[in-house]
Write a protein that holds these residues in place. Sequence first.
Motif, PDB file in Angstrom:
ATOM      1  N   MET A   1       0.852  -1.173   0.000  1.00 22.48           N
ATOM      2  CA  MET A   1       0.000   0.000   0.000  1.00 22.48           C
ATOM      3  C   MET A   1       0.901   1.239   0.000  1.00 22.48           C
ATOM      4  O   MET A   1       1.656   1.452   0.929  1.00 22.48           O
ATOM      5  N   LYS A   2       0.820   2.040  -1.062  1.00 24.12           N
ATOM      6  CA  LYS A   2       1.681   3.222  -1.175  1.00 24.12           C
ATOM      7  C   LYS A   2       1.198   4.319  -0.233  1.00 24.12           C
ATOM      8  O   LYS A   2       0.027   4.689  -0.227  1.00 24.12           O
ATOM      9  N   GLN A   3       2.141   4.855   0.536  1.00 25.28           N
ATOM     10  CA  GLN A   3       1.834   5.844   1.568  1.00 25.28           C
ATOM     11  C   GLN A   3       2.402   7.218   1.217  1.00 25.28           C
ATOM     12  O   GLN A   3       3.385   7.325   0.484  1.00 25.28           O
TER      13      GLN A   3
ATOM     14  N   LEU B   1      -5.708  18.463  -2.759  1.00 22.85           N
ATOM     15  CA  LEU B   1      -5.083  17.323  -2.095  1.00 22.85           C
ATOM     16  C   LEU B   1      -5.500  15.996  -2.714  1.00 22.85           C
ATOM     17  O   LEU B   1      -4.654  15.150  -3.004  1.00 22.85           O
ATOM     18  N   ARG B   2      -6.771  15.806  -2.936  1.00 24.43           N
ATOM     19  CA  ARG B   2      -7.230  14.525  -3.484  1.00 24.43           C
ATOM     20  C   ARG B   2      -6.615  14.271  -4.864  1.00 24.43           C
ATOM     21  O   ARG B   2      -6.178  13.152  -5.162  1.00 24.43           O
ATOM     22  N   CYS B   3      -6.546  15.277  -5.708  1.00 23.27           N
ATOM     23  CA  CYS B   3      -5.935  15.129  -7.034  1.00 23.27           C
ATOM     24  C   CYS B   3      -4.463  14.779  -6.929  1.00 23.27           C
ATOM     25  O   CYS B   3      -3.957  13.928  -7.673  1.00 23.27           O
ATOM     26  N   LEU B   4      -3.779  15.424  -6.011  1.00 22.87           N
ATOM     27  CA  LEU B   4      -2.354  15.147  -5.800  1.00 22.87           C
ATOM     28  C   LEU B   4      -2.140  13.702  -5.345  1.00 22.87           C
ATOM     29  O   LEU B   4      -1.239  13.020  -5.837  1.00 22.87           O
ATOM     30  N   LEU B   5      -2.975  13.241  -4.424  1.00 24.37           N
ATOM     31  CA  LEU B   5      -2.862  11.857  -3.943  1.00 24.37           C
ATOM     32  C   LEU B   5      -3.130  10.865  -5.075  1.00 24.37           C
ATOM     33  O   LEU B   5      -2.449   9.841  -5.183  1.00 24.37           O
ATOM     34  N   LYS B   6      -4.083  11.179  -5.907  1.00 19.05           N
ATOM     35  CA  LYS B   6      -4.389  10.316  -7.061  1.00 19.05           C
ATOM     36  C   LYS B   6      -3.211  10.295  -8.032  1.00 19.05           C
ATOM     37  O   LYS B   6      -2.819   9.243  -8.537  1.00 19.05           O
ATOM     38  N   GLU B   7      -2.636  11.471  -8.278  1.00 23.50           N
ATOM     39  CA  GLU B   7      -1.489  11.586  -9.193  1.00 23.50           C
ATOM     40  C   GLU B   7      -0.321  10.709  -8.725  1.00 23.50           C
ATOM     41  O   GLU B   7       0.355  10.083  -9.525  1.00 23.50           O
ATOM     42  N   PHE B   8      -0.098  10.663  -7.410  1.00 20.36           N
ATOM     43  CA  PHE B   8       1.004   9.875  -6.856  1.00 20.36           C
ATOM     44  C   PHE B   8       0.588   8.447  -6.492  1.00 20.36           C
ATOM     45  O   PHE B   8       1.371   7.708  -5.917  1.00 20.36           O
ATOM     46  N   GLU B   9      -0.653   8.089  -6.817  1.00 16.91           N
ATOM     47  CA  GLU B   9      -1.192   6.750  -6.558  1.00 16.91           C
ATOM     48  C   GLU B   9      -1.104   6.366  -5.085  1.00 16.91           C
ATOM     49  O   GLU B   9      -0.771   5.240  -4.721  1.00 16.91           O
ATOM     50  N   ILE B  10      -1.436   7.325  -4.222  1.00 19.56           N
ATOM     51  CA  ILE B  10      -1.388   7.109  -2.779  1.00 19.56           C
ATOM     52  C   ILE B  10      -2.645   6.362  -2.331  1.00 19.56           C
ATOM     53  O   ILE B  10      -3.756   6.721  -2.696  1.00 19.56           O
ATOM     54  N   GLU B  11      -2.411   5.339  -1.508  1.00 15.58           N
ATOM     55  CA  GLU B  11      -3.512   4.543  -0.972  1.00 15.58           C
ATOM     56  C   GLU B  11      -3.710   4.770   0.525  1.00 15.58           C
ATOM     57  O   GLU B  11      -4.779   4.479   1.051  1.00 15.58           O
TER      58      GLU B  11
ATOM     59  N   PRO C   1      -6.225   6.065   7.044  1.00 14.31           N
ATOM     60  CA  PRO C   1      -5.233   6.907   7.722  1.00 14.31           C
ATOM     61  C   PRO C   1      -4.579   6.272   8.945  1.00 14.31           C
ATOM     62  O   PRO C   1      -5.196   5.497   9.678  1.00 14.31           O
ATOM     63  N   ILE C   2      -3.327   6.644   9.112  1.00 21.68           N
ATOM     64  CA  ILE C   2      -2.561   6.360  10.328  1.00 21.68           C
ATOM     65  C   ILE C   2      -2.266   7.720  10.946  1.00 21.68           C
ATOM     66  O   ILE C   2      -1.738   8.607  10.274  1.00 21.68           O
ATOM     67  N   VAL C   3      -2.615   7.894  12.215  1.00 22.72           N
ATOM     68  CA  VAL C   3      -2.326   9.132  12.932  1.00 22.72           C
ATOM     69  C   VAL C   3      -1.176   8.856  13.892  1.00 22.72           C
ATOM     70  O   VAL C   3      -1.219   7.895  14.660  1.00 22.72           O
ATOM     71  N   LEU C   4      -0.160   9.687  13.832  1.00 21.12           N
ATOM     72  CA  LEU C   4       1.025   9.519  14.677  1.00 21.12           C
ATOM     73  C   LEU C   4       0.837  10.304  15.971  1.00 21.12           C
ATOM     74  O   LEU C   4       0.927  11.529  15.989  1.00 21.12           O
ATOM     75  N   SER C   5       0.580   9.582  17.043  1.00 19.12           N
ATOM     76  CA  SER C   5       0.178  10.197  18.307  1.00 19.12           C
ATOM     77  C   SER C   5       1.230  11.121  18.905  1.00 19.12           C
ATOM     78  O   SER C   5       0.884  12.145  19.505  1.00 19.12           O
ATOM     79  N   ASP C   6       2.499  10.788  18.753  1.00 21.50           N
ATOM     80  CA  ASP C   6       3.551  11.621  19.344  1.00 21.50           C
ATOM     81  C   ASP C   6       4.117  12.646  18.363  1.00 21.50           C
ATOM     82  O   ASP C   6       4.998  13.419  18.706  1.00 21.50           O
TER      83      ASP C   6
END
Length: 180
Positions: free
Chosen positions: A1-3, A96-106, A133-138
């Motif tokens: 899964m591309k991040q 943002l959504r277009c950019l994520l699609k362009e980079f094939e972000i999952e 999503p992953i949220v980084l707590s620290d």
Amino acid sequence: MKQALLVIDVQKDYFPGGKSPLYQPDKALTKINQMEDYFITQHLPIIYIQHVKLGKKADFFAAHTDGVQFHPQLKINSTSLKIIKHFPDSFRQTNLRCLLKEFEIEQLVICGMMTHMCINATTKASTKRNFSPIVLSDATTTKDLFIEDKLVKAEDVHESYLTNLSKIATVQTVEEFIFN
């Protein structure tokens, strides 16, 4: 899964001397820098979100002020991906959504400021758009809040919102993300 790493609102006004300093922003920034290093070495995209408030009543992040600028310790360069937003949700009226699609972000890995506002809104929006999503707590922080003249400490606000977000997103520390 591309991040992709989403770094939200790490701007001067949230640090000591700014118009709206948060609880231990430098501590969160250190963790954000670790994530930047990780994503750079993995050759994965980092997207920097900058909140700009328009109008004369802007209490912080006012356009054309020093406080609206990204914190200088971020690893931004001339090729960095940057998006300006005007709402807590980083998707609202941005590309943002277009950019994520362009980079094939999952999947989005989310860090930055403030847990109870823009982190919360963007995490919920990314869940609705199936970005797991992953949220980084620290690598996130917030500030003290008041309700009916009662102080709610930043640590409690932070934990409460992370607990809520854990129902729709993965919540991890930077160490858990990098080493698991």
